[in-house]
Design an enzyme around this catalytic site. Structure first.
Site, short mmCIF file in Angstrom:
data_model
loop_
_atom_site.label_atom_id
_atom_site.label_comp_id
_atom_site.label_asym_id
_atom_site.label_seq_id
_atom_site.Cartn_x
_atom_site.Cartn_y
_atom_site.Cartn_z
N ILE A 1 0.85 -1.21 0.00
CA ILE A 1 0.00 0.00 0.00
C ILE A 1 0.88 1.25 0.00
O ILE A 1 0.64 2.20 -0.73
CB ILE A 1 -0.95 -0.01 1.22
CG1 ILE A 1 -1.91 -1.20 1.13
CG2 ILE A 1 -1.74 1.29 1.30
CD1 ILE A 1 -2.79 -1.38 2.35
N VAL B 1 1.28 7.86 1.65
CA VAL B 1 0.70 8.79 0.67
C VAL B 1 1.81 9.54 -0.09
O VAL B 1 1.65 9.91 -1.25
CB VAL B 1 -0.34 9.72 1.35
CG1 VAL B 1 0.34 10.68 2.32
CG2 VAL B 1 -1.15 10.48 0.34
N VAL C 1 3.13 12.48 0.07
CA VAL C 1 3.19 13.93 0.03
C VAL C 1 3.23 14.40 1.49
O VAL C 1 3.11 13.59 2.39
CB VAL C 1 1.96 14.55 -0.70
CG1 VAL C 1 2.14 14.49 -2.19
CG2 VAL C 1 0.67 13.88 -0.27
N LYS D 1 13.11 25.98 6.98
CA LYS D 1 11.95 26.76 6.53
C LYS D 1 11.69 27.87 7.55
O LYS D 1 11.47 27.60 8.73
CB LYS D 1 10.75 25.82 6.44
CG LYS D 1 9.46 26.52 6.07
CD LYS D 1 8.30 25.53 6.00
CE LYS D 1 6.99 26.25 5.76
NZ LYS D 1 5.82 25.40 5.94
N VAL E 1 -3.69 -5.43 6.67
CA VAL E 1 -4.80 -5.77 7.57
C VAL E 1 -6.03 -6.00 6.68
O VAL E 1 -6.40 -5.12 5.90
CB VAL E 1 -5.08 -4.62 8.56
CG1 VAL E 1 -6.32 -4.93 9.41
CG2 VAL E 1 -3.88 -4.35 9.43
N TYR F 1 -4.96 32.88 21.28
CA TYR F 1 -5.38 31.58 21.81
C TYR F 1 -4.44 31.23 22.96
O TYR F 1 -3.26 31.56 22.93
CB TYR F 1 -5.24 30.50 20.74
CG TYR F 1 -6.15 30.65 19.54
CD1 TYR F 1 -7.51 30.91 19.69
CD2 TYR F 1 -5.65 30.47 18.25
CE1 TYR F 1 -8.34 31.00 18.58
CE2 TYR F 1 -6.48 30.56 17.14
CZ TYR F 1 -7.82 30.83 17.30
OH TYR F 1 -8.62 30.91 16.22
#
Ligand SMILES: Cc1cc2nc3c(=O)[nH]c(=O)nc-3n(C[C@H](O)[C@H](O)[C@H](O)COP(=O)(O)OP(=O)(O)OC[C@H]3O[C@@H](n4cnc5c(N)ncnc54)[C@H](O)[C@@H]3O)c2cc1C
Length: 485
Positions: free
Chosen positions: A25, A28, A30, A61, A168, A414
């Site tokens: 699999i 991903v 990215v 960065k 799985v 926050y």
């Protein structure tokens, strides 16, 4: 990351951790731009920075450049740091606002050291001396996602995690409690466990396919639902920042790595075809493309319950918010950190589950609002997409923040999590949202004195940034470059 995090912090308690991955699999592949919090994560779990940088072809960065967002032709950088220096308890942008537009005052981001250093292609770690202008920023990394996953796997295995290769194929539930009791692998092996962390990416194999946790769909505000990604050869100097360029119905990323540049176009299929999105991406590449374009589909939002019964969803299995502000890996970290804090000591942990979900919902919602801001705070009217985004009704939580800022330039902070006040200020002012008046305390200071302070500060920052090292030279000098294969 989850296996490495749990093993580093809970391994000594005797906890047994099994990591299941399927090479068939894969990952991903990215997800290459991060936020400064990842350095805290790495430090906490004992990752050596130079080794990590070399293993993942990483670069530093200092922020994200946004091109064409407020208007076509605009550019500003959202830096990982402060604007100006603290001045009598009043936020720096309040002083800037009072004199904005006057000769020599310039843009707000000219008063940010990480912005100036980014534009010069320079890097140096921040100073720990709070009196120094060199302490006014933080930094993150840009890395190769395909190299990062195995790096984290090795880190986890070295701390006692058992890795199982395979797929799985079935998830067994306890009939009474509905909790997951065991997983069946494609070769028939059964894996039992007390707590399962679903890191299966967009599949959501445990949290959704087995437990039907449900999904809060936020595409009403964030309609981008596709991305096309392609790497290309690097060209020009190695920049210490990510670029996000707005297009007709979305935006493209440019992430500079040591060995290549990562590119992708995030867009809304309601407003743009796949072919047109791909053409825009390929047309903007700065170097020879190194692979075929890859298309990805997603629905913006999050699981209704990120922790359900004995399954915690971390990563794409828990939800996805587009990578405009590089927040997904941050949310993974938040998930791990909160799980560690609330880790169940026995089988009775409903109250911890409720707290985890409350906390993570808040983190996702805050990121959501910040992302919507980028699309909504615009003057662009050159496509149906921008007309929709500019005029749509935004969540109340964002509408209130916008109103507060446009009145007198205030941003309510926050108590924890993303994003800090300078980030909101960077995007608001970078996208031409200006307060109609300033904090009263600014009026108390003589104009000439403030203007002199502004000019001095700009010069001081330019000098400090100029004395920093070239980004690529810093990487090479500190043995952070990956050896050629
Ligand atoms: C277009 C795009 C751009 C992005 N850019 C950024 C970015 O710049 N910054 C950022 O922070 N994030 C970004 N992200 C998000 C980032 O890619 C993810 O958060 C990150 O890669 C983590 O993914 P994951 O581990 O959840 O899923 P995956 O990488 O998909 O991993 C899933 C794992 O589960 C395993 N698996 C799945 N099913 C099974 C099964 N049945 N049996 C066994 N194993 C299984 C797979 O083998 C794999 O190891 C981006 C995402 C997208 C889609």
């Amino acid at each position: 990351m989850t296996a490495a995090g749990l093993a580093s912090m809970l391994g000594p308690t005797g906890l047994e951790i099994t990591l299941i991955e399927s090479e068939a699999i894969g990952v991903v592949g990215v997800g290459e731009a991060t936020l400064p919090h990842i350095k805290n994560f790495n430090d906490t779990i004992g990752v050596n920075e130079a080794e990590f940088m070399a293993a993942t072809s990483a670069t530093f960065k200092l922020g994200i450049e946004f091109v064409n967002w407020g208007r076509k032709g605009d550019s500003y950088i959202h830096p990982f740091g402060e604007f100006g220096l603290p001045n009598a308890g009043v936020a720096f942008h309040q002083y800037w606002r009072k004199f904005a537009g006057q000769p020599g005052v310039g843009a707000l981001d000219e008063y940010s050291l990480p912005v100036i250093a980014s534009r010069m292609g320079k890097f140096q770690p921040p100073s720990e001396d709070p009196r120094s202008v060199m302490s006014t920023y933080r930094y993150a990394y840009q890395f190769d996602a395909l190299q990062y996953a195995p790096f984290m796997r090795s880190h986890a295995e070295a701390r006692g995690v058992t890795r199982m290769e395979g797929k799985v194929v079935d998830v067994a539930l306890e009939p009474e409690s509905g909790r997951v009791s065991a997983l069946t692998m494609d070769d028939g092996r059964i894996v039992e466990g007390d707590l399962f962390v679903d890191c299966t990416g967009f599949f959501g194999l445990l949290i959704e396919k087995a437990l039907s946790a449900g999904y809060d769909d936020w595409s009403e505000w964030l309609p981008a639902d596709r991305a096309v990604a392609v790497p290309c050869e690097s060209a020009g100097p190695l920049l210490p920042y990510t670029r996000a360029t707005a297009h007709e119905a979305g935006w493209s990323w440019r992430i500079p790595l040591q060995h290549r540049t990562g590119n992708g176009h995030v867009y809304s299929s309601q407003f743009l075809s796949d072919d047109a999105a791909c053409d825009t991406l390929l047309g903007g590449l700065e170097g020879e493309r190194l692979a075929d374009p890859r298309f990805l589909r997603f629905v913006t939002g999050k699981r209704r319950k990120l922790w359900s019964r004995n399954v915690v969803a971390i990563g794409l299995s828990g939800g996805f918010l587009e990578p405009l502000e590089s927040t997904s890996i941050y949310l993974i970290q938040e998930g791990i950190t909160k799980l560690l804090e609330l880790f169940p000591a026995d089988q009775d942990y409903d109250i911890e589950v409720a707290e985890y979900n409350r906390w993570m919902d808040l983190q996702f919602e805050r990121v959501r609002d910040f992302l919507i801001l980028h699309y909504h705070a615009t003057e662009r009217d050159d496509s149906d997409f921008w007309n929709h985004m500019r005029t749509m009704t935004v969540p109340d939580s964002l509408a209130e923040r916008l109103e507060l800022f446009t009145a007198h330039g205030h941003v309510s902070a926050y108590d924890h999590g993303l994003f800090l006040v300078p980030s909101w200020v960077a995007v608001l002012i970078g996208q031409r949202v200006l307060p109609s008046s300033v904090d009263d305390r600014v009026s108390g200071q003589a104009d000439a004195e403030v203007l002199r302070h502004l000019a001095g500060l700009k010069g001081h920052m330019e000098k400090a940034a100029g004395s920093m090292e070239d980004h690529a030279a810093y990487l090479a000098r500190n043995n952070m470059m990956r050896a050629a294969a």
